[in-house]
Enzyme design. Structure first.
Site, mmCIF file in Angstrom:
data_model
loop_
_atom_site.group_PDB
_atom_site.id
_atom_site.type_symbol
_atom_site.label_atom_id
_atom_site.label_comp_id
_atom_site.label_asym_id
_atom_site.label_seq_id
_atom_site.Cartn_x
_atom_site.Cartn_y
_atom_site.Cartn_z
ATOM 1 N N ASP A 12 0.917 -1.248 0.135
ATOM 2 C CA ASP A 12 0.138 -0.360 -0.019
ATOM 3 C C ASP A 12 0.896 1.685 0.019
ATOM 4 O O ASP A 12 2.165 1.161 0.850
ATOM 5 C CB ASP A 12 -0.614 0.000 0.445
ATOM 6 C CG ASP A 12 -2.274 -1.052 1.804
ATOM 7 O OD1 ASP A 12 -2.219 -1.981 0.349
ATOM 8 O OD2 ASP A 12 -2.547 -1.241 2.285
ATOM 9 N N SER A 36 -5.353 17.601 -9.730
ATOM 10 C CA SER A 36 -4.053 16.453 -9.179
ATOM 11 C C SER A 36 -4.572 17.354 -7.529
ATOM 12 O O SER A 36 -4.868 18.202 -7.142
ATOM 13 C CB SER A 36 -3.081 18.173 -10.139
ATOM 14 O OG SER A 36 -2.019 17.236 -8.940
ATOM 15 N N ASN A 191 -20.189 -3.275 3.865
ATOM 16 C CA ASN A 191 -19.956 -2.306 4.593
ATOM 17 C C ASN A 191 -21.808 -2.034 3.949
ATOM 18 O O ASN A 191 -22.521 -2.251 3.037
ATOM 19 C CB ASN A 191 -19.147 -1.356 4.499
ATOM 20 C CG ASN A 191 -19.104 -0.707 2.955
ATOM 21 O OD1 ASN A 191 -19.188 -0.534 1.929
ATOM 22 N ND2 ASN A 191 -17.819 -0.565 2.135
ATOM 23 N N LEU A 220 -21.235 -0.173 9.880
ATOM 24 C CA LEU A 220 -21.983 1.763 9.099
ATOM 25 C C LEU A 220 -20.648 2.623 9.622
ATOM 26 O O LEU A 220 -21.067 3.995 10.264
ATOM 27 C CB LEU A 220 -22.636 2.065 10.401
ATOM 28 C CG LEU A 220 -24.486 0.335 9.914
ATOM 29 C CD1 LEU A 220 -24.927 0.876 11.368
ATOM 30 C CD2 LEU A 220 -24.671 0.790 8.669
ATOM 31 N N GLY A 251 -11.817 -1.748 7.786
ATOM 32 C CA GLY A 251 -12.199 -2.742 7.680
ATOM 33 C C GLY A 251 -11.691 -4.401 7.914
ATOM 34 O O GLY A 251 -12.284 -5.418 8.252
ATOM 35 N N ASP A 252 -10.451 -4.591 7.521
ATOM 36 C CA ASP A 252 -9.929 -5.413 8.078
ATOM 37 C C ASP A 252 -9.873 -6.410 8.700
ATOM 38 O O ASP A 252 -10.034 -7.585 9.530
ATOM 39 C CB ASP A 252 -8.476 -5.681 6.857
ATOM 40 C CG ASP A 252 -8.675 -5.943 5.295
ATOM 41 O OD1 ASP A 252 -10.023 -6.503 4.522
ATOM 42 O OD2 ASP A 252 -7.925 -5.219 4.599
#
Length: 298
Positions: A12, A36, A191, A220, A251-252
């Site tokens: 990432d 940009s 989600n 949520l 979320g993970d």
């Protein structure tokens, strides 16, 4: 007992935009979009859904087995997993492509724009799932399209209960395919945005999806989550974070907590409560795999 985590291992590249996307994008000019963003802060982290979920589950004391594919540049990631004590027997490395890469830009309101290069992830379907005595459950998280389809069918054939959590991979599938995922899965989690898309494409409400499985969790964000079982909804309140630093990987983190609770035989609501705690701990740290769970009680 172990949990097989099907998904991506990725690098990432995370950038911080100090303004708001909404102030830079003119709604009446979307047909000629050319923008940009100045990003003073940039860093590179270990990420990908499988890696992030495995990290959370390991912190909680579980035994994650990520099933994912790395590219020729993935040796550093493989070594990191081993140092963390995370099993790598289902992690393949291929030489003719790069490891998946995510370029994530976050604005001051924690909105995100992500560009994702799948790389080696597109060969994830070559690794197969079979029944094994020490594997208790699994999860289908965002991965290559063929891998998600085949691994779901393989979990079902092997009699391994699994969570279907399509995440940002959901748009790859039509209503018929999503319905098949749901009917094979033991639990479903999405989600709120994904939940609406899932219902639109399948024609099934959250209540109906929960009746076809052992339960549905709809997160949520900062508002907690909904837990649907047998058509009935329970709202699990949020946990206030000590600081809101970086939403990447939240979320993970919740997914890892969900797997840990399911391994323990907890109710889905109790699993969701732990997920909210772990998500709050993660958002207070930069990067998807740099947080600790000090003070978080399982």
């Amino acid at each position: 007992m172990a949990a097989v985590i099907c998904g991506s291992l990725a690098f990432d590249t995370i950038m911080s935009f100090e303004g708001r996307f909404a102030e830079q994008i003119l709604p009446d000019q979307l047909h000629i979009l050319n923008v940009s963003f100045l990003v003073p802060a940039l860093r590179r982290d270990f990420g990908g859904c499988a890696g992030n979920i495995a990290y959370a589950l390991k912190l909680l004391g579980g035994e994650p087995l990520p099933m994912a594919t790395l590219g020729s540049d993935g040796g550093e990631y493989l070594e990191r997993l081993r140092q963390l004590g995370i099993g790598t027997e289902f992690v393949r490395q291929v030489d003719d492509t790069y490891t998946a890469q995510a370029m994530i830009m976050t604005d001051r309101d924690n909105n995100q724009i992500t560009a994702f290069h799948p790389g080696a992830m597109m060969q994830a379907h070559l690794t197969q799932i079979s029944a094994r005595g020490d594997i208790k459950l699994g999860i289908i998280s965002p991965d290559g399209r063929d891998a998600m389809l085949q691994h779901a069918a393989q979990f079902k054939a092997a009699g391994i209960p699994f969570v279907f959590d399509p995440g940002r991979g959901l748009p790859m599938f039509d209503g018929k395919e999503l319905a098949a995922f749901i009917d094979q899965a033991t639990w479903v989690t999405v989600n709120d945005y994904e939940g609406k898309m899932l219902s639109e494409r399948t024609g099934w409400s959250s209540a109906e999806i929960s009746k076809r499985t052992k339960g549905l969790v709809v997160t949520l964000g900062g508002e907690g989550c909904e837990v649907w079982i047998g058509g009935e909804k329970t709202v699990v309140p949020p946990v206030k974070a000590q600081a809101v630093v970086d939403p990447t990987g939240c979320g993970d983190a919740r997914r890892g907590a969900l797997l840990f609770g399911l391994e323990q035989g907890w109710s889905l609501a109790k699993c969701a409560e732990l997920g909210n705690k772990v998500g709050a701990a993660k958002i207070a740290s930069r990067g998807p795999q740099n947080y600790t769970l000090d003070g978080v009680a399982a």
